[in-house]
Design an enzyme around this catalytic site. Structure first.
Site, PDB file in Angstrom:
ATOM      1  N   PRO A  60      41.427  37.899  46.240  1.00  0.00           N
ATOM      2  CG  PRO A  60      41.093  39.053  48.119  1.00  0.00           C
ATOM      3  CD  PRO A  60      41.940  38.958  46.812  1.00  0.00           C
ATOM      4  CB  THR A 103      33.511  34.757  49.368  1.00  0.00           C
ATOM      5  OG1 THR A 103      34.455  35.497  50.303  1.00  0.00           O
ATOM      6  CG2 THR A 103      32.649  33.804  50.064  1.00  0.00           C
ATOM      7  CD  GLN A 123      40.548  38.821  51.765  1.00  0.00           C
ATOM      8  OE1 GLN A 123      39.422  38.131  51.512  1.00  0.00           O
ATOM      9  NE2 GLN A 123      40.787  40.174  51.116  1.00  0.00           N
ATOM     10  CB  ALA A 137      38.689  46.032  50.847  1.00  0.00           C
ATOM     11  CE1 TYR A 157      31.919  41.269  54.466  1.00  0.00           C
ATOM     12  CE2 TYR A 157      33.280  41.771  53.038  1.00  0.00           C
ATOM     13  CZ  TYR A 157      32.264  41.206  53.399  1.00  0.00           C
ATOM     14  OH  TYR A 157      31.391  40.723  52.202  1.00  0.00           O
ATOM     15  N   GLY A 179      38.358  45.539  37.953  1.00  0.00           N
ATOM     16  CA  GLY A 179      37.814  45.731  36.523  1.00  0.00           C
ATOM     17  C   GLY A 179      38.737  45.736  35.550  1.00  0.00           C
ATOM     18  N   GLY A 213      40.114  39.192  39.648  1.00  0.00           N
ATOM     19  CA  GLY A 213      39.025  38.412  40.201  1.00  0.00           C
ATOM     20  C   GLY A 213      38.449  37.447  39.348  1.00  0.00           C
TER      21      GLY A 213
HETATM   22  C1  LIG Z   1      32.754  35.448  43.689  1.00  0.00           C
HETATM   23  C2  LIG Z   1      33.588  36.790  44.375  1.00  0.00           C
HETATM   24  C3  LIG Z   1      33.655  36.736  45.399  1.00  0.00           C
HETATM   25  C4  LIG Z   1      34.560  37.645  46.149  1.00  0.00           C
HETATM   26  N1  LIG Z   1      34.952  37.506  47.556  1.00  0.00           N
HETATM   27  C5  LIG Z   1      36.000  38.399  47.953  1.00  0.00           C
HETATM   28  C6  LIG Z   1      36.503  38.042  49.131  1.00  0.00           C
HETATM   29  O1  LIG Z   1      36.314  36.917  49.949  1.00  0.00           O
HETATM   30  N2  LIG Z   1      37.405  38.882  49.613  1.00  0.00           N
HETATM   31  C7  LIG Z   1      37.481  40.089  48.932  1.00  0.00           C
HETATM   32  O2  LIG Z   1      38.427  40.771  49.518  1.00  0.00           O
HETATM   33  N3  LIG Z   1      37.222  40.128  47.791  1.00  0.00           N
HETATM   34  C8  LIG Z   1      36.461  39.444  47.225  1.00  0.00           C
HETATM   35  N4  LIG Z   1      35.773  39.728  45.987  1.00  0.00           N
HETATM   36  C9  LIG Z   1      36.073  40.961  45.340  1.00  0.00           C
HETATM   37  C10 LIG Z   1      37.307  40.496  44.332  1.00  0.00           C
HETATM   38  O3  LIG Z   1      38.502  40.288  45.114  1.00  0.00           O
HETATM   39  C11 LIG Z   1      37.869  41.584  43.406  1.00  0.00           C
HETATM   40  O4  LIG Z   1      38.186  42.651  44.199  1.00  0.00           O
HETATM   41  C12 LIG Z   1      36.780  41.925  42.437  1.00  0.00           C
HETATM   42  O5  LIG Z   1      36.259  40.742  41.872  1.00  0.00           O
HETATM   43  C13 LIG Z   1      37.224  42.839  41.570  1.00  0.00           C
HETATM   44  O6  LIG Z   1      38.156  42.404  40.637  1.00  0.00           O
HETATM   45  P1  LIG Z   1      37.695  41.752  39.210  1.00  0.00           P
HETATM   46  O7  LIG Z   1      37.090  43.097  38.429  1.00  0.00           O
HETATM   47  O8  LIG Z   1      39.234  41.647  38.632  1.00  0.00           O
HETATM   48  O9  LIG Z   1      36.846  40.784  39.389  1.00  0.00           O
HETATM   49  C14 LIG Z   1      35.017  38.881  45.343  1.00  0.00           C
HETATM   50  C15 LIG Z   1      34.527  38.730  43.988  1.00  0.00           C
HETATM   51  C16 LIG Z   1      33.736  37.704  43.529  1.00  0.00           C
HETATM   52  C17 LIG Z   1      33.698  37.740  42.120  1.00  0.00           C
END
Ligand SMILES: Cc1cc2nc3c(=O)[nH]c(=O)nc-3n(C[C@H](O)[C@H](O)[C@H](O)COP(=O)(O)O)c2cc1C
Length: 359
Positions: free
Chosen positions: A22, A24, A97, A175, A178, A295, A316
């Site tokens: 997810p 934003t 979500q 998580a 929030y 990560g 992400g």
């Molecule tokens: C631009 C951006 C917006 C995010 N918005 C949310 C969100 O709305 N809800 C959420 O649970 N996590 C959000 N995250 C966290 C991601 O879901 C994820 O947990 C995080 O990027 C780690 O994963 P990655 O290392 O593969 O990027 C966001 C991350 C990024 C980069």
């Protein structure tokens, strides 16, 4: 490659084990409706085994940041229907979500109304990004017991709306600090009613919401995201291992689609007792689908699947920059680099213009 194998969750058939995490992107309109560009963004990523949408506000009170979408007005529901129809047309699956930001907001963007939380405790040492630039956090207003129960109903109504909008399921955002997370940790929850105090009481809000989501969507359609070892947004608990062990054991009794567990991702040297690997500490407590996040690259994700520590891996930022991520993994192709400057807000740039591999 395990990452490219199918997985069944109830009657949902995921075509691979890559989940779009997810994220934003702050590109909805001022009324929280999504537009055709957002339809295009999700359709571009429909080759993921499962898409989890950006966080979606369950009510006006839930809003913490401008231009984030909602699922509480007729127009919002109709606008999301275009996304789910188009993703299904492209052979994808999509969960919404559900989001209530609680104290992670500012009255500037809430028509002058103070944010609410489990207790009247402000986030310290961080600022909030508002429409008028970064601002110190305000002390939120503590919710009454009646209001807490109403918010559980708001989650339920948002799930009903998500179903009507054509989503395959819903995920509770519990998580990253929030509102549900604010109820869980003892650093943010000092309540004296049935929603505060003991671990059982602090977990009640989340468990009652999950029960409500299951009531609406049925078996294998409701998931939850947890970040037991992330102190961001003031999420300090005196014993996260005990807290999340209890919570996850209780979640295991419900017919959930999955739990999505985030790895630490932030420095936690100041908290030597906090779990350093969420799968090692909590994985054995949940016998249904586990999504791991935080990560991961292809190789690390593949390893978790091979070692049977998780069933799915969510990506992400890699999905922001690589709409065709499963294909790139399959071909061992190079990945595009995500641009941090266009993650939140704006239009096409950094949203729908990342290149696909040459056909
Ligand atoms: C631009 C951006 C917006 C995010 N918005 C949310 C969100 O709305 N809800 C959420 O649970 N996590 C959000 N995250 C966290 C991601 O879901 C994820 O947990 C995080 O990027 C780690 O994963 P990655 O290392 O593969 O990027 C966001 C991350 C990024 C980069």
């Amino acid at each position: 490659m395990k990452l490219l194998e199918k997985l069944k969750i109830g009657d949902l058939e995921l075509k691979n084990r890559l989940v779009m995490a997810p994220m934003t992107r702050s590109r909805a309109n001022a009324q929280g409706e999504v537009n055709n560009l957002i339809v295009k963004y999700y359709v571009q990523r429909a080759s993921a085994g499962l898409i989890i949408t950006e966080a979606v506000n369950i009510s006006e009170q839930a809003i913490g940041s401008p231009l984030t979408p909602g699922l509480y007005t007729r127009e919002q529901i109709t606008s999301w229907k275009k996304v789910t129809d188009a993703v299904h047309e492209a052979n994808g699956l999509i969960f919404a979500q559900l989001w209530h930001t609680g104290r992670v907001g500012h009255s500037i963007d809430k028509k002058g109304v103070l944010p609410v939380s489990a207790s009247a405790i402000a986030i310290e040492g961080q600022t909030h990004f508002t429409s008028q630039g970064p601002k110190e956090y305000e002390t939120p207003r503590e919710l009454t017991t009646e209001e807490v129960k109403q918010i559980i109903q708001d989650y339920k109504q948002a799930a009903i709306n998500a179903k009507e909008a054509g989503f395959d399921g819903v995920e509770l955002h519990s998580a990253f600090g929030y509102l549900p997370n604010q109820f869980l940790v003892d650093g943010a929850n000092k309540r004296n009613d049935e929603f505060g105090g003991s671990i059982e009481n602090r977990s009640r809000f989340v468990l009652e919401i999950m029960n409500a989501l299951v009531e609406v969507f049925g078996k294998d359609k409701a998931g939850i995201k947890l970040s037991p070892s992330i102190p961001y947004n003031g999420m300090i608990d005196s014993d996260p291992t005990a807290l999340f062990s209890y919570l996850i054991s209780e979640l295991n009794k419900l017919p959930l689609a999955y739990i999505q567990l985030m790895q630490p991702m932030f420095p936690i040297d100041a908290f030597p007792t906090w779990p350093k690997d969420v799968l090692t500490t909590f994985g054995h407590l949940f016998d249904k689908t586990i999504i791991v996040n935080g990560g991961y690259d292809q190789q690390k994700g593949e390893q978790e699947l091979e070692n049977n520590r998780a069933h799915l891996v969510s990506y992400g930022s890699a999905f922001i920059a690589n709409p065709d991520l499963p294909k790139r993994f399959e071909l061992n192709a190079e990945l595009n680099t995500p641009d941090r400057n266009t993650m939140y807000g704006g239009g096409e740039k950094g949203f729908t213009d990342y290149p696909f591999l040459e056909q």
